[in-house]
Design an enzyme around this catalytic site. Structure first.
Site, PDB file in Angstrom:
ATOM      1  N   LYS A  20       1.498  -9.900  -1.877  1.00  0.00           N
ATOM      2  CA  LYS A  20       0.284 -10.626  -1.485  1.00  0.00           C
ATOM      3  C   LYS A  20      -0.714 -10.777  -2.624  1.00  0.00           C
ATOM      4  O   LYS A  20      -1.206 -11.876  -2.875  1.00  0.00           O
ATOM      5  CB  LYS A  20      -0.350  -9.880  -0.300  1.00  0.00           C
ATOM      6  CG  LYS A  20      -1.778 -10.223  -0.004  1.00  0.00           C
ATOM      7  CD  LYS A  20      -2.275  -9.422   1.177  1.00  0.00           C
ATOM      8  CE  LYS A  20      -2.370  -7.928   0.948  1.00  0.00           C
ATOM      9  NZ  LYS A  20      -3.549  -7.460   0.262  1.00  0.00           N
ATOM     10  N   ARG A  94      -8.770  -6.460   8.125  1.00  0.00           N
ATOM     11  CA  ARG A  94      -7.595  -5.603   8.078  1.00  0.00           C
ATOM     12  C   ARG A  94      -7.410  -4.810   9.367  1.00  0.00           C
ATOM     13  O   ARG A  94      -6.418  -4.101   9.517  1.00  0.00           O
ATOM     14  CB  ARG A  94      -7.771  -4.637   6.912  1.00  0.00           C
ATOM     15  CG  ARG A  94      -6.473  -4.147   6.322  1.00  0.00           C
ATOM     16  CD  ARG A  94      -6.820  -3.465   5.026  1.00  0.00           C
ATOM     17  NE  ARG A  94      -5.700  -2.952   4.309  1.00  0.00           N
ATOM     18  CZ  ARG A  94      -5.480  -3.249   3.032  1.00  0.00           C
ATOM     19  NH1 ARG A  94      -6.243  -4.102   2.399  1.00  0.00           N
ATOM     20  NH2 ARG A  94      -4.472  -2.689   2.409  1.00  0.00           N
ATOM     21  N   ARG A 133       5.992  -1.367  -8.714  1.00  0.00           N
ATOM     22  CA  ARG A 133       4.695  -1.981  -9.034  1.00  0.00           C
ATOM     23  C   ARG A 133       3.992  -1.240 -10.170  1.00  0.00           C
ATOM     24  O   ARG A 133       4.012  -0.020 -10.251  1.00  0.00           O
ATOM     25  CB  ARG A 133       3.799  -1.963  -7.790  1.00  0.00           C
ATOM     26  CG  ARG A 133       2.391  -2.448  -8.083  1.00  0.00           C
ATOM     27  CD  ARG A 133       1.733  -3.068  -6.927  1.00  0.00           C
ATOM     28  NE  ARG A 133       1.464  -2.137  -5.842  1.00  0.00           N
ATOM     29  CZ  ARG A 133       0.989  -2.540  -4.669  1.00  0.00           C
ATOM     30  NH1 ARG A 133       0.752  -3.813  -4.446  1.00  0.00           N
ATOM     31  NH2 ARG A 133       0.757  -1.666  -3.716  1.00  0.00           N
ATOM     32  N   ARG A 166      -0.225   2.826  -9.249  1.00  0.00           N
ATOM     33  CA  ARG A 166      -1.370   3.150  -8.415  1.00  0.00           C
ATOM     34  C   ARG A 166      -1.159   4.509  -7.773  1.00  0.00           C
ATOM     35  O   ARG A 166      -0.047   4.856  -7.403  1.00  0.00           O
ATOM     36  CB  ARG A 166      -1.539   2.078  -7.333  1.00  0.00           C
ATOM     37  CG  ARG A 166      -2.429   0.962  -7.789  1.00  0.00           C
ATOM     38  CD  ARG A 166      -2.414  -0.206  -6.871  1.00  0.00           C
ATOM     39  NE  ARG A 166      -2.604   0.125  -5.458  1.00  0.00           N
ATOM     40  CZ  ARG A 166      -2.860  -0.803  -4.534  1.00  0.00           C
ATOM     41  NH1 ARG A 166      -2.969  -2.066  -4.872  1.00  0.00           N
ATOM     42  NH2 ARG A 166      -3.016  -0.465  -3.278  1.00  0.00           N
ATOM     43  N   ARG A 177       0.763   3.989   4.417  1.00  0.00           N
ATOM     44  CA  ARG A 177       0.177   2.638   4.323  1.00  0.00           C
ATOM     45  C   ARG A 177       0.979   1.615   5.125  1.00  0.00           C
ATOM     46  O   ARG A 177       0.410   0.715   5.732  1.00  0.00           O
ATOM     47  CB  ARG A 177       0.053   2.224   2.849  1.00  0.00           C
ATOM     48  CG  ARG A 177      -0.963   3.099   2.119  1.00  0.00           C
ATOM     49  CD  ARG A 177      -0.991   2.814   0.650  1.00  0.00           C
ATOM     50  NE  ARG A 177      -1.473   1.482   0.376  1.00  0.00           N
ATOM     51  CZ  ARG A 177      -1.068   0.734  -0.646  1.00  0.00           C
ATOM     52  NH1 ARG A 177      -0.159   1.180  -1.473  1.00  0.00           N
ATOM     53  NH2 ARG A 177      -1.581  -0.439  -0.844  1.00  0.00           N
TER      54      ARG A 177
HETATM   55  P1  AMP Z   1      -5.168  -2.972  -1.154  1.00  0.00           P
HETATM   56  O1  AMP Z   1      -5.468  -3.070  -2.606  1.00  0.00           O
HETATM   57  O2  AMP Z   1      -5.544  -4.238  -0.407  1.00  0.00           O
HETATM   58  O3  AMP Z   1      -3.755  -2.522  -0.875  1.00  0.00           O
HETATM   59  O4  AMP Z   1      -6.127  -1.828  -0.563  1.00  0.00           O
HETATM   60  C1  AMP Z   1      -6.063  -0.501  -1.015  1.00  0.00           C
HETATM   61  C2  AMP Z   1      -6.749   0.446  -0.034  1.00  0.00           C
HETATM   62  O5  AMP Z   1      -8.127   0.066   0.101  1.00  0.00           O
HETATM   63  C3  AMP Z   1      -6.209   0.438   1.372  1.00  0.00           C
HETATM   64  O6  AMP Z   1      -5.091   1.292   1.530  1.00  0.00           O
HETATM   65  C4  AMP Z   1      -7.417   0.931   2.174  1.00  0.00           C
HETATM   66  O7  AMP Z   1      -7.578   2.331   2.029  1.00  0.00           O
HETATM   67  C5  AMP Z   1      -8.572   0.274   1.443  1.00  0.00           C
HETATM   68  N1  AMP Z   1      -8.950  -1.036   2.020  1.00  0.00           N
HETATM   69  C6  AMP Z   1      -8.804  -2.264   1.444  1.00  0.00           C
HETATM   70  N2  AMP Z   1      -9.280  -3.241   2.233  1.00  0.00           N
HETATM   71  C7  AMP Z   1      -9.731  -2.618   3.356  1.00  0.00           C
HETATM   72  C8  AMP Z   1     -10.334  -3.065   4.563  1.00  0.00           C
HETATM   73  N3  AMP Z   1     -10.566  -4.370   4.805  1.00  0.00           N
HETATM   74  N4  AMP Z   1     -10.668  -2.139   5.493  1.00  0.00           N
HETATM   75  C9  AMP Z   1     -10.460  -0.830   5.285  1.00  0.00           C
HETATM   76  N5  AMP Z   1      -9.893  -0.326   4.177  1.00  0.00           N
HETATM   77  C10 AMP Z   1      -9.536  -1.198   3.217  1.00  0.00           C
END
Ligand code: AMP
Length: 225
Positions: A20, A94, A133, A166, A177
């Site tokens: 994504k 989310r 990744r 990461r 996740r």
């Molecule tokens: P991502 O980079 O989108 O995979 O996000 C990494 C982490 O950030 C996620 O596993 C959540 O802990 C947090 N996170 C990102 N976006 C949100 C959201 N809209 N609501 C809550 N937690 C978020």
């Protein structure tokens, strides 16, 4: 399916490991969107080392979600009303309870999301991809050892920084996740599919990056093919 005429405000959904963020990055660059990435806003808060950063660091490391209102506050701080730019949301909404927050954001900032796009990938495929990744700790650019390698091995194309993995890409956290995605995103996807079918699109994420990108451009009305 009603054709979308090149969306100006776009939300991209996809499970961790769906590709994504790489896809969103390329759409943003090619079609002039400003990226609104909640995961990146949170990681920036962590890098700053302020009180908020310390609070969210352990949540991200566990693979769980940050409280809705904390994410909303970060978004409000990042966006200035009225929104005159094209926006691409990656990572928000989310959870089901973030849907009304997105609506609140649309009203306050004066825009309307005209497309919700899902990159569909099975949990098994996502898992295989996540272990490959790599990310730039400086600018946040993401790479994939096989599908999207950097030009020079182990080094960011944009700023020459050494790439890392990461913290939340280790097997235990990956499992959390994926579970969190299935639990929270299914109702969000169902909501938009049912209540806004004319604005909902899904692409097959289990193809090469270029193929997924071509299909995405097609369903978004960016290409003539
Ligand atoms: P991502 O980079 O989108 O995979 O996000 C990494 C982490 O950030 C996620 O596993 C959540 O802990 C947090 N996170 C990102 N976006 C949100 C959201 N809209 N609501 C809550 N937690 C978020």
């Amino acid at each position: 399916m009603i054709a979308i005429s090149s969306p100006k405000h776009l939300v991209v959904f996809g499970r961790p490991g769906s590709g994504k963020s790489s896809l969103a990055e390329r759409i943003g660059t090619d079609h002039g969107f400003r990226m609104v990435r909640t995961g990146e806003l949170l990681r920036t808060a962590i890098r700053k080392g302020d009180a908020l950063g310390a609070e969210v660091e352990s949540i991200l490391a566990s693979g769980n979600l940050v409280p809705d209102l904390m994410v909303f506050e970060l978004l409000e701080r990042d966006l200035k009303a009225p929104v005159n730019e094209k926006l691409l949301f990656d990572g928000f909404p989310r959870t089901f309870s973030q849907i009304p927050l997105m609506e609140r954001l649309e009203k306050r900032m004066g825009f309307r999301v005209d497309c919700f796009l899902e990159i569909a990938v099975s949990p098994e495929e996502a898992l295989a991809r996540m272990t490959a990744r790599r990310v730039c700790p400086h600018c946040g650019a993401t790479y994939h050892l096989k599908n999207k390698p950097p030009k020079v091995e182990g080094v960011c194309d944009h700023d020459g920084e050494r790439l890392t993995t990461r913290k939340d890409d280790n097997p235990e956290v990956i499992a959390v996740r994926q579970g969190v995605y299935d639990e929270h995103m299914s109702p969000v996807l169902n909501h938009y599919q049912t209540n806004a079918p004319e604005r909902f699109r899904r692409v097959n994420g289990e193809q090469s990056f270029d193929e997924v990108y071509a299909e995405t451009e097609h369903v978004l009305g960016f290409s003539k093919t």
